[in-house]
Enzyme design. Sequence first.
Site, PDB file in Angstrom:
ATOM      1  N   ASN A   1     -28.412  -4.228 -13.900  1.00  8.79           N
ATOM      2  CA  ASN A   1     -28.925  -5.162 -12.893  1.00  8.79           C
ATOM      3  C   ASN A   1     -28.455  -4.793 -11.478  1.00  8.79           C
ATOM      4  O   ASN A   1     -29.263  -4.729 -10.558  1.00  8.79           O
ATOM      5  CB  ASN A   1     -28.469  -6.579 -13.228  1.00  8.79           C
ATOM      6  CG  ASN A   1     -29.222  -7.617 -12.408  1.00  8.79           C
ATOM      7  OD1 ASN A   1     -30.356  -7.944 -12.708  1.00  8.79           O
ATOM      8  ND2 ASN A   1     -28.609  -8.087 -11.332  1.00  8.79           N
TER       9      ASN A   1
ATOM     10  N   SER B   1     -18.240  -6.549  -1.731  1.00 10.33           N
ATOM     11  CA  SER B   1     -17.257  -7.589  -2.067  1.00 10.33           C
ATOM     12  C   SER B   1     -15.834  -7.060  -1.930  1.00 10.33           C
ATOM     13  O   SER B   1     -15.587  -5.852  -2.079  1.00 10.33           O
ATOM     14  CB  SER B   1     -17.529  -7.999  -3.522  1.00 10.33           C
ATOM     15  OG  SER B   1     -16.379  -8.494  -4.131  1.00 10.33           O
TER      16      SER B   1
ATOM     17  N   TYR C   1     -17.706  -5.593 -12.269  1.00  9.34           N
ATOM     18  CA  TYR C   1     -18.445  -6.075 -11.093  1.00  9.34           C
ATOM     19  C   TYR C   1     -17.994  -5.314  -9.840  1.00  9.34           C
ATOM     20  O   TYR C   1     -18.805  -4.827  -9.061  1.00  9.34           O
ATOM     21  CB  TYR C   1     -18.207  -7.581 -10.964  1.00  9.34           C
ATOM     22  CG  TYR C   1     -18.624  -8.190  -9.644  1.00  9.34           C
ATOM     23  CD1 TYR C   1     -19.962  -8.353  -9.330  1.00  9.34           C
ATOM     24  CD2 TYR C   1     -17.663  -8.621  -8.716  1.00  9.34           C
ATOM     25  CE1 TYR C   1     -20.338  -8.927  -8.113  1.00  9.34           C
ATOM     26  CE2 TYR C   1     -18.025  -9.195  -7.515  1.00  9.34           C
ATOM     27  CZ  TYR C   1     -19.370  -9.348  -7.225  1.00  9.34           C
ATOM     28  OH  TYR C   1     -19.744  -9.907  -6.018  1.00  9.34           O
TER      29      TYR C   1
ATOM     30  N   LYS D   1     -20.061  -2.587  -7.263  1.00  8.03           N
ATOM     31  CA  LYS D   1     -20.147  -2.659  -5.790  1.00  8.03           C
ATOM     32  C   LYS D   1     -19.668  -1.348  -5.170  1.00  8.03           C
ATOM     33  O   LYS D   1     -20.257  -0.835  -4.230  1.00  8.03           O
ATOM     34  CB  LYS D   1     -19.306  -3.829  -5.255  1.00  8.03           C
ATOM     35  CG  LYS D   1     -19.786  -5.208  -5.677  1.00  8.03           C
ATOM     36  CD  LYS D   1     -21.106  -5.582  -5.046  1.00  8.03           C
ATOM     37  CE  LYS D   1     -21.528  -7.008  -5.332  1.00  8.03           C
ATOM     38  NZ  LYS D   1     -22.899  -7.309  -4.950  1.00  8.03           N
TER      39      LYS D   1
HETATM   40  N1  LIG Z   1     -20.312 -15.879  -3.482  1.00 10.53           N
HETATM   41  C1  LIG Z   1     -19.276 -15.105  -3.135  1.00 10.53           C
HETATM   42  O1  LIG Z   1     -18.156 -15.603  -2.866  1.00 10.53           O
HETATM   43  C2  LIG Z   1     -19.453 -13.610  -3.025  1.00 10.53           C
HETATM   44  C3  LIG Z   1     -18.332 -12.830  -2.695  1.00 10.53           C
HETATM   45  C4  LIG Z   1     -18.505 -11.446  -2.570  1.00 10.53           C
HETATM   46  C5  LIG Z   1     -19.753 -10.871  -2.761  1.00 10.53           C
HETATM   47  N2  LIG Z   1     -20.823 -11.643  -3.101  1.00 10.53           N
HETATM   48  C6  LIG Z   1     -22.139 -11.005  -3.291  1.00 10.53           C
HETATM   49  O2  LIG Z   1     -23.086 -11.677  -2.487  1.00 10.53           O
HETATM   50  C7  LIG Z   1     -24.371 -11.674  -3.110  1.00 10.53           C
HETATM   51  C8  LIG Z   1     -24.908 -13.082  -3.208  1.00 10.53           C
HETATM   52  O3  LIG Z   1     -23.993 -13.869  -3.958  1.00 10.53           O
HETATM   53  P1  LIG Z   1     -24.315 -15.388  -4.319  1.00 10.53           P
HETATM   54  O4  LIG Z   1     -23.016 -16.062  -4.494  1.00 10.53           O
HETATM   55  O5  LIG Z   1     -25.310 -15.917  -3.354  1.00 10.53           O
HETATM   56  O6  LIG Z   1     -24.985 -15.203  -5.776  1.00 10.53           O
HETATM   57  P2  LIG Z   1     -26.216 -16.006  -6.439  1.00 10.53           P
HETATM   58  O7  LIG Z   1     -26.106 -15.761  -7.895  1.00 10.53           O
HETATM   59  O8  LIG Z   1     -26.231 -17.399  -5.955  1.00 10.53           O
HETATM   60  O9  LIG Z   1     -27.483 -15.247  -5.854  1.00 10.53           O
HETATM   61  C9  LIG Z   1     -27.954 -14.012  -6.337  1.00 10.53           C
HETATM   62  C10 LIG Z   1     -29.476 -14.052  -6.359  1.00 10.53           C
HETATM   63  O10 LIG Z   1     -29.974 -12.784  -6.794  1.00 10.53           O
HETATM   64  C11 LIG Z   1     -31.011 -12.999  -7.762  1.00 10.53           C
HETATM   65  N3  LIG Z   1     -31.042 -11.797  -8.610  1.00 10.53           N
HETATM   66  C12 LIG Z   1     -30.045 -11.316  -9.402  1.00 10.53           C
HETATM   67  N4  LIG Z   1     -30.444 -10.195 -10.023  1.00 10.53           N
HETATM   68  C13 LIG Z   1     -31.719  -9.940  -9.617  1.00 10.53           C
HETATM   69  C14 LIG Z   1     -32.663  -8.925  -9.909  1.00 10.53           C
HETATM   70  N5  LIG Z   1     -32.409  -7.936 -10.767  1.00 10.53           N
HETATM   71  N6  LIG Z   1     -33.872  -8.968  -9.295  1.00 10.53           N
HETATM   72  C15 LIG Z   1     -34.163  -9.965  -8.436  1.00 10.53           C
HETATM   73  N7  LIG Z   1     -33.313 -10.950  -8.114  1.00 10.53           N
HETATM   74  C16 LIG Z   1     -32.101 -10.951  -8.705  1.00 10.53           C
HETATM   75  C17 LIG Z   1     -30.628 -14.287  -8.472  1.00 10.53           C
HETATM   76  O11 LIG Z   1     -31.708 -14.938  -9.096  1.00 10.53           O
HETATM   77  C18 LIG Z   1     -30.041 -15.108  -7.333  1.00 10.53           C
HETATM   78  O12 LIG Z   1     -31.031 -15.874  -6.681  1.00 10.53           O
HETATM   79  C19 LIG Z   1     -24.169 -10.974  -4.448  1.00 10.53           C
HETATM   80  O13 LIG Z   1     -24.520  -9.620  -4.303  1.00 10.53           O
HETATM   81  C20 LIG Z   1     -22.690 -11.120  -4.704  1.00 10.53           C
HETATM   82  O14 LIG Z   1     -22.208 -10.081  -5.536  1.00 10.53           O
HETATM   83  C21 LIG Z   1     -20.690 -13.004  -3.238  1.00 10.53           C
END
Ligand SMILES: NC(=O)c1ccc[n+]([C@@H]2O[C@H](COP(=O)([O-])OP(=O)(O)OC[C@H]3O[C@@H](n4cnc5c(N)ncnc54)[C@H](O)[C@@H]3O)[C@@H](O)[C@H]2O)c1
Length: 324
Positions: free
Chosen positions: A91, A116, A140, A144
């Site tokens: 993914n 991240s 994970y 990244k």
């Molecule tokens: N939330 C945090 O604290 C945090 C910290 C560091 C990094 N991140 C990164 O930030 C990004 C967003 O995080 P978030 O917390 O909003 O996550 P989230 O799960 O709320 O959002 C991710 C979105 O991506 C979509 N998605 C996943 N795989 C997919 C695919 N193969 N095709 C199409 N859509 C797909 C999901 O449906 C979802 O809407 C991610 O890449 C995450 O790794 C988040």
Amino acid sequence: MKFLVTGGAGYIGSHMVKFLLSKNHEVTVFDNLSTGKLINKNKINFIKVNLLNRKKLDQLMSKKKFDAVFHFAALSIVNESEKKPRKYYMNNVLGTKNLINSMIKYKLNNLIFSSSASVYGAPKTKKILETHQMKPISEYGKNKKEIEKILAQIGKKKNFKSISFRYFNAAGADESAKIGENHKPETHLIPKILNSIKRKQKKVYIYGNSYKTIDGTCVRDYIHVNDIVRAHYYGLKKFRQKKCILNYNIGSGKGYSVLEIINGIEKVTRVKLKIIYKKKRKGDPPILVADCKKIFKDLRWKPKYKNIDKILLTAWQWHKKPFI
Ligand SMILES: NC(=O)c1ccc[n+]([C@@H]2O[C@H](COP(=O)([O-])OP(=O)(O)OC[C@H]3O[C@@H](n4cnc5c(N)ncnc54)[C@H](O)[C@@H]3O)[C@@H](O)[C@H]2O)c1
């Protein structure tokens, strides 16, 4: 301008979409809704697509010329990545490769990637600089790191520009309280506790209270989601450079212990919680705090939300709503 936001139905992506719309940009979202939930389709071009579907990606990319792509789509539950490394690799890494290759095919070359702090692994210094060694301890985090490596390699060979933002702990919600953090299952400290309070449960578990920190509990760097989003927008100016392969930490530069967060939540929600201490979890570093000198200087970005109670309040205003 025209922007593509992958993962625009998720927590951070939906805030990015709202921000771009507020600046009158045209926004297209690609999301497979695996973890995201679409709230308002009105003003955006929403396309349900899995980034693993290269054929469909190519069809979509051939139709529109985007000025830049914000790539948030990913699976991001650290524990799950340990149990299902293949699912995560497919993914996150292969999905991103598809996106990049499709962009290159249709001559789109500006990508902002959600990386991240997990790329660093166990910290060797009090505050983490971008030059800190990258030794991720989770699958994970490895995903990244690998994507950042791919972006660097492509950027050297082709005219492909990228910025990887390494977020520390995203927190809070938009002040409209119309969008916020809603992962299922929720593994993040703040929304987990707020969900419990909403369900009238007062027990809170803390994993370890003998770390060498201010009060023995783990310390993390929390950054408001709308500050993250603003940094992405500021990043766009870097695409004017001839070559652009950049990475930046996004954090506040200040750490809060789990106990401090719990105290803050008690203040904001006016609910007294019952703390239960459990054994330390494997792989939890005592302190993870960003050194943000690079982004402060280069992008002239600074967090607007400097007060943790304010961040917690925005989170609570969203969480207490009946529909989530
Ligand atoms: N939330 C945090 O604290 C945090 C910290 C560091 C990094 N991140 C990164 O930030 C990004 C967003 O995080 P978030 O917390 O909003 O996550 P989230 O799960 O709320 O959002 C991710 C979105 O991506 C979509 N998605 C996943 N795989 C997919 C695919 N193969 N095709 C199409 N859509 C797909 C999901 O449906 C979802 O809407 C991610 O890449 C995450 O790794 C988040």
